[in-house]
Enzyme design. Sequence first.
Site, mmCIF file in Angstrom:
data_model
loop_
_atom_site.group_PDB
_atom_site.id
_atom_site.type_symbol
_atom_site.label_atom_id
_atom_site.label_comp_id
_atom_site.label_asym_id
_atom_site.label_seq_id
_atom_site.Cartn_x
_atom_site.Cartn_y
_atom_site.Cartn_z
ATOM 1 N N LYS A 121 0.855 -1.197 0.000
ATOM 2 C CA LYS A 121 0.000 0.000 0.000
ATOM 3 C C LYS A 121 0.880 1.232 0.000
ATOM 4 C CE LYS A 121 -4.499 0.946 0.294
ATOM 5 N NZ LYS A 121 -5.645 0.084 -0.037
ATOM 6 N N ASP A 161 -6.705 4.075 -4.797
ATOM 7 C CA ASP A 161 -7.346 4.010 -3.477
ATOM 8 C C ASP A 161 -7.977 5.391 -3.269
ATOM 9 O OD1 ASP A 161 -7.613 2.243 -0.966
ATOM 10 O OD2 ASP A 161 -6.834 4.077 -0.102
HETATM 11 N N1 LIG Z 1 -10.873 1.967 -4.826
HETATM 12 C C1 LIG Z 1 -10.801 0.645 -4.576
HETATM 13 O O1 LIG Z 1 -10.793 -0.172 -5.503
HETATM 14 C C2 LIG Z 1 -10.795 0.135 -3.186
HETATM 15 C C3 LIG Z 1 -11.003 0.950 -2.100
HETATM 16 N N2 LIG Z 1 -11.113 0.418 -0.853
HETATM 17 C C4 LIG Z 1 -11.396 1.247 0.294
HETATM 18 O O2 LIG Z 1 -12.687 1.839 0.161
HETATM 19 C C5 LIG Z 1 -12.713 3.107 0.819
HETATM 20 C C6 LIG Z 1 -13.158 4.180 -0.168
HETATM 21 O O3 LIG Z 1 -12.234 4.201 -1.255
HETATM 22 P P1 LIG Z 1 -12.595 4.875 -2.652
HETATM 23 O O4 LIG Z 1 -14.045 4.807 -2.890
HETATM 24 O O5 LIG Z 1 -11.655 4.309 -3.630
HETATM 25 O O6 LIG Z 1 -12.171 6.381 -2.398
HETATM 26 P P2 LIG Z 1 -12.743 7.690 -3.081
HETATM 27 O O7 LIG Z 1 -11.717 8.734 -2.892
HETATM 28 O O8 LIG Z 1 -13.206 7.397 -4.456
HETATM 29 O O9 LIG Z 1 -14.037 8.029 -2.203
HETATM 30 C C7 LIG Z 1 -13.984 8.279 -0.843
HETATM 31 C C8 LIG Z 1 -15.351 8.761 -0.404
HETATM 32 O O10 LIG Z 1 -15.360 8.880 1.022
HETATM 33 C C9 LIG Z 1 -15.839 10.160 1.380
HETATM 34 N N3 LIG Z 1 -15.270 10.536 2.676
HETATM 35 C C10 LIG Z 1 -13.989 10.814 2.980
HETATM 36 N N4 LIG Z 1 -13.888 11.125 4.275
HETATM 37 C C11 LIG Z 1 -15.137 11.021 4.804
HETATM 38 C C12 LIG Z 1 -15.695 11.208 6.086
HETATM 39 N N5 LIG Z 1 -14.932 11.586 7.115
HETATM 40 N N6 LIG Z 1 -17.015 11.013 6.255
HETATM 41 C C13 LIG Z 1 -17.795 10.638 5.223
HETATM 42 N N7 LIG Z 1 -17.326 10.440 3.989
HETATM 43 C C14 LIG Z 1 -16.019 10.626 3.787
HETATM 44 C C15 LIG Z 1 -15.387 11.069 0.233
HETATM 45 O O11 LIG Z 1 -16.106 12.288 0.197
HETATM 46 C C16 LIG Z 1 -15.710 10.147 -0.939
HETATM 47 O O12 LIG Z 1 -17.080 10.187 -1.215
HETATM 48 C C17 LIG Z 1 -11.314 3.285 1.384
HETATM 49 O O13 LIG Z 1 -11.278 2.788 2.697
HETATM 50 C C18 LIG Z 1 -10.453 2.418 0.485
HETATM 51 O O14 LIG Z 1 -9.243 2.026 1.099
HETATM 52 C C19 LIG Z 1 -11.012 -0.921 -0.644
HETATM 53 C C20 LIG Z 1 -10.784 -1.782 -1.670
HETATM 54 C C21 LIG Z 1 -10.568 -1.317 -3.012
HETATM 55 O O1 LIG Z 2 -6.616 -3.051 -6.758
HETATM 56 C C1 LIG Z 2 -5.678 -3.182 -6.005
HETATM 57 O O2 LIG Z 2 -4.615 -3.670 -6.318
HETATM 58 C C2 LIG Z 2 -5.729 -2.700 -4.579
HETATM 59 C C3 LIG Z 2 -7.036 -2.256 -4.066
HETATM 60 C C4 LIG Z 2 -6.844 -1.730 -2.687
HETATM 61 O O3 LIG Z 2 -6.063 -0.823 -2.482
HETATM 62 C C5 LIG Z 2 -7.550 -2.335 -1.570
HETATM 63 O O4 LIG Z 2 -8.116 -3.419 -1.710
HETATM 64 O O5 LIG Z 2 -7.546 -1.735 -0.480
#
Ligand SMILES: NC(=O)C1=CN([C@@H]2O[C@H](COP(=O)(O)OP(=O)(O)OC[C@H]3O[C@@H](n4cnc5c(N)ncnc54)[C@H](O)[C@@H]3O)[C@@H](O)[C@H]2O)C=CC1
Ligand SMILES: O=C(O)CCC(=O)C(=O)O
Length: 444
Positions: A121, A161
């Site tokens: 990460k 992420d």
């Molecule tokens: N993008 C991916 O493929 C993956 C992401 N994740 C996890 O999912 C979560 C979200 O990631 P993404 O959707 O990619 O990020 P993103 O940046 O696309 O979206 C994050 C969202 O969370 C909101 N947010 C941030 N701080 C907040 C708070 N204090 N209260 C309420 N909302 C808040 C933002 O406004 C936004 O809507 C993270 O924990 C990330 O590590 C896990 C697996 C894969």
């Molecule tokens: O797609 C990936 O390789 C990683 C996704 C990721 O950052 C997560 O699962 O938290």
Amino acid sequence: MAKEKQNQDKAESDITTHDHNPYDIVKGLIQESVKALGLDENVYHVLKKPMRVLEVSLPIRMDDGTIQNFTGFRSQHIDILGPTKGGIRFHPNVNVDEVKALSVWMSLKTAIVDIPFGGGKGGVIVDPENLSVSELETLSRTYIRKITPIIGPQKDIPAPDVNTSPEVMGWMIDEFDQLRGYNIPGMITGKPVIIGGSLGRLEATGRGVVFTIREAAKVLDMDLSKSTAALQGFGNVGSMTAKFLHELGVKIVAVTDARGGIYNEEGIDIPALLDFVKDGSNYASDFSDAESITNDKMFGLPVDILIPAAIENQVTKETAGNIQAKIVAEAANGPTTPDGDKILEEKGVFVIPDILCNAGGVTVSYFEWVQNTMNYYWKEKEVNEKLEEHMLFGFEKVLEMKNDKKCRMRDAAYMVGINHLVKAMEARGWIRGSDMESNHNDMK
Ligand SMILES: NC(=O)C1=CN([C@@H]2O[C@H](COP(=O)(O)OP(=O)(O)OC[C@H]3O[C@@H](n4cnc5c(N)ncnc54)[C@H](O)[C@@H]3O)[C@@H](O)[C@H]2O)C=CC1
Ligand SMILES: O=C(O)CCC(=O)C(=O)O
């Protein structure tokens, strides 16, 4: 030696005192699971630390001519199953312990869904909202240049992420390719489809979350088409989760983001909301089809399914007490603190733990890397079918472990992940004579 051991024990007994430090939380959970599996404690000592953590300085010339020096990290937890793999986060709260914890979670996640990758990460301490597009591009390119010595398609493969997107991945791969002098599509995943991204990767994490919710609903005998849900976070993961839940007939009554939230008892018009946020210029919380709601109120709504899809430490001893949901689906990484978790357990909430729930992203990232390696690309249907197979495999393994050990889903997920890693450690001669159960986790 005895003194060293004492110091080690003291450091470990401090775990419970740092309730909100994700790295302490994950170490505590690994330690408990190793004990519950009856494994040699050496397994814990191997797993508790990432094998490599790099800190880099990122001096950037800003649009006004000044130089700002940002800090970035890349943590590589363990590479016994394959190259390390995991996203890059741009956020003001990034810190080395968060990145380490996120890399450990990646190792457990890939092990649970049987992906031949280890955990990695990365993160940069920055609020991208304060940067212009050209500053963001320079920062992204500089970060990749600085971590180039330790990444690559056979070493460590980044991905998106929080606050990073396919566009950012596009800049990063371009920088890496230019440095190396030829195209290396498998060095990063989640990139735009035109330069080797996989169909279905953008939707993959949310799609996977919904597969696990569907399986949990079967366990609880819940009819999803008559269920309600609330979501925290409407970025990549939150919005795609909402899309697929809506397609299953779930009524989503509340959505929050970093700025606020919206609530509509009759159900938010999800297709219209997805359209509203599509080009990135609007926040979900500004959608006018609903009244305002705070994050705290959203957690206490009388819904069937609650989905934290934002950042760590949201289900806490303060918020968990109000939760009425039957299912908490952890789309985010590390959204629940240990004391929040205890309250969920007391209430009998069915928790789908992060390392299972959100594993769809890395699963399709693996498929993207496979396609890049073959230089042959699959139809989206094939990607989605394979994703479903891996998610169901992981869900069944974890449920089986939960029933077998009569423990929480979270502990079961850790045990499944650790068992799988232990097999690889044994095969490589890292540990010997451990009395682990012969519990293979291979899909084949
Ligand atoms: N993008 C991916 O493929 C993956 C992401 N994740 C996890 O999912 C979560 C979200 O990631 P993404 O959707 O990619 O990020 P993103 O940046 O696309 O979206 C994050 C969202 O969370 C909101 N947010 C941030 N701080 C907040 C708070 N204090 N209260 C309420 N909302 C808040 C933002 O406004 C936004 O809507 C993270 O924990 C990330 O590590 C896990 C697996 C894969
Ligand atoms: O797609 C990936 O390789 C990683 C996704 C990721 O950052 C997560 O699962 O938290």
